[in-house]
Design an enzyme around this catalytic site. Structure first.
Site, mmCIF file in Angstrom:
data_model
loop_
_atom_site.group_PDB
_atom_site.id
_atom_site.type_symbol
_atom_site.label_atom_id
_atom_site.label_comp_id
_atom_site.label_asym_id
_atom_site.label_seq_id
_atom_site.Cartn_x
_atom_site.Cartn_y
_atom_site.Cartn_z
ATOM 1 N N HIS A 59 -8.429 -5.192 0.706
ATOM 2 C CA HIS A 59 -7.144 -4.496 0.868
ATOM 3 C C HIS A 59 -6.458 -4.870 2.178
ATOM 4 O O HIS A 59 -5.251 -5.129 2.205
ATOM 5 C CB HIS A 59 -7.377 -2.977 0.819
ATOM 6 C CG HIS A 59 -6.108 -2.186 0.789
ATOM 7 N ND1 HIS A 59 -5.367 -2.006 -0.352
ATOM 8 C CD2 HIS A 59 -5.439 -1.521 1.783
ATOM 9 C CE1 HIS A 59 -4.306 -1.269 -0.082
ATOM 10 N NE2 HIS A 59 -4.318 -0.973 1.204
ATOM 11 N N SER A 105 0.835 -1.191 0.000
ATOM 12 C CA SER A 105 0.000 0.000 0.000
ATOM 13 C C SER A 105 0.880 1.254 0.000
ATOM 14 O O SER A 105 1.708 1.434 -0.895
ATOM 15 C CB SER A 105 -0.948 -0.047 1.196
ATOM 16 O OG SER A 105 -1.967 0.923 1.084
ATOM 17 N N ASP A 150 -10.332 -4.642 -4.384
ATOM 18 C CA ASP A 150 -9.826 -3.664 -3.414
ATOM 19 C C ASP A 150 -10.866 -2.580 -3.207
ATOM 20 O O ASP A 150 -11.320 -1.930 -4.156
ATOM 21 C CB ASP A 150 -8.520 -3.056 -3.937
ATOM 22 C CG ASP A 150 -7.731 -2.345 -2.850
ATOM 23 O OD1 ASP A 150 -8.341 -1.569 -2.080
ATOM 24 O OD2 ASP A 150 -6.513 -2.556 -2.768
#
Length: 289
Positions: A264, A95, A209
C-alpha cells in the site's frame, strides 16, 4: 502557399493546446509532499502540464483529525481558488484521498474530466491494518466507538468505517461515506449526475495490499452483510441500484479497473512506477484548446 498556411495554422492550433491540469490528493497520515514522486512522472511525461498536490490544513495531523466533510470542503475551496483549474482538470486520489476527491466531485460539481483513484476505499474499511497508521488511542476509539458522534466528529477514519455486522448503524450514523455512496433514502441525483458526467472513472487496487481492509474496497467492493466474504461486483447494491452511476458508467465504457502488485505504501512511489506509467498516465494525455 496554401499548404504552408495550412501547416502554420495546424501548428498554431497544436501549440495553443495545453494538457489538462492534474490535481493530486494524498492519503491519511501523509502530506502533499508524499505525492511529489507521482507528480514528477506526470510532469516529465507531459511537458508544461500544471500539477498541484493539495494540502489540507497542516497535512499529516489534519488528515486524520479533521472529519472528511471538512476535508472535502477545504479541498473544494483550494480548487475553486486556483485559476489554472477553471477550465477543467484530471484528478487523482490515493487511499483516503480517493473518497475526498470523489466527494468533492459529487458535492462541489467540480469540472473533472477523468477521475483516478489509487488503492481507494470506496466501500470503506473494516479492520486493524489501516488503523495502524494512527496513534494507538485513536485506533481504540474507532474500533470500539466508531459510530458515536464525538468520534465521528474527531477522527477521519471513523467516517468510512463500514462494519458488515452493523450496516444499519453505518448507514444511519456514519457521517460521510454512506452519504457520497447514496445509501440513505432517496439517492441524491446531483451526486449521481456529477459522476455520470465524467469522461472516465479509473479505480485501482493492489492484490497484496496489507493496509486497506478489504483491499477490494479500491474497486468498490466491500464485505457482504454479516460476513467477511467480499461482494461480487455485479451483485453489489451500488451496481444493481446504480446509486452513483457506476452501472451507467460501465455500460458507457467509462469505467476502468486495474490491479497492481505492490504494498500500500508503495502505490505512488518507485516500486509502482511501471504500473502507473502503463495504466494511469494515458488518462492524462488530453488537452484544453
Amino acid at each position: 502557399m496554401i499548404c504552408l498556411i495550412f501547416v502554420l495554422l495546424i501548428s498554431t492550433v497544436v501549440s495553443s493546446s495545453i494538457y489538462r491540469p492534474v490535481v493530486l490528493m494524498h492519503g491519511i497520515s501523509s502530506t502533499a509532499a508524499g505525492m511529489e514522486e507521482l507528480a514528477g512522472w506526470i510532469r516529465t511525461s507531459f511537458p508544461g502540464i500544471y500539477v498541484i498536490s493539495v494540502e489540507i490544513g497542516n497535512g499529516k495531523e489534519d488528515s486524520f483529525l479533521l472529519p472528511i466533510d471538512k476535508q472535502v470542503e477545504q479541498f473544494c475551496e483550494i480548487v475553486y481558488s486556483d485559476t489554472h483549474l477553471r477550465q477543467g482538470f484530471n484528478i487523482v486520489g490515493y487511499s483516503q484521498g480517493s473518497i475526498i476527491v470523489r466527494g468533492a466531485i459529487e458535492r462541489c460539481s467540480l469540472p473533472v474530466y477523468n477521475l483516478i483513484t489509487l488503492s481507494g476505499i470506496h466501500q470503506g474499511i473494516f479492520g486493524i491494518p489501516y488503523l495502524l497508521q494512527l496513534p494507538e488511542e485513536f485506533r481504540e476509539l474507532i474500533t470500539k466507538y466508531a459510530y458515536e458522534n464525538p468520534v465521528q466528529n474527531a477522527i477521519s477514519a471513523a467516517n468510512y468505517w463500514r462494519d458488515p455486522n452493523q450496516l444499519n448503524r453505518y448507514i444511519s450514523d456514519c457521517h460521510f461515506l454512506p452519504d457520497i455512496n447514496n445509501e440513505r433514502g432517496i439517492p441524491n441525483q446531483i451526486y449521481r449526475q456529477n459522476m455520470i458526467k465524467l469522461n472516465a472513472f479509473v479505480m485501482t487496487y493492489s492484490d497484496i495490499d496489507q493496509v486497506v481492509t478489504p483491499k477490494e474496497s479500491g474497486l468498490f467492493m466491500g464485505y457482504q452483510p454479516n460476513s467477511f466474504n467480499i461482494e461480487t461486483w455485479n451483485n453489489s447494491r451500488q451496481f444493481k441500484e446504480d446509486l452513483i452511476g457506476l452501472r451507467t458508467l460501465w455500460e458507457q465504457g467509462k469505467l476502468f479497473t486495474f490491479t497492481s502488485h505492490v504494498r500500500h505504501q508503495d502505490v505512488t512511489h518507485a516500486p509502482n512506477k511501471d504500473f502507473i506509467m502503463k495504466n494511469i498516465l494515458p488518462f492524462f494525455n488530453n488537452t484544453l484548446s
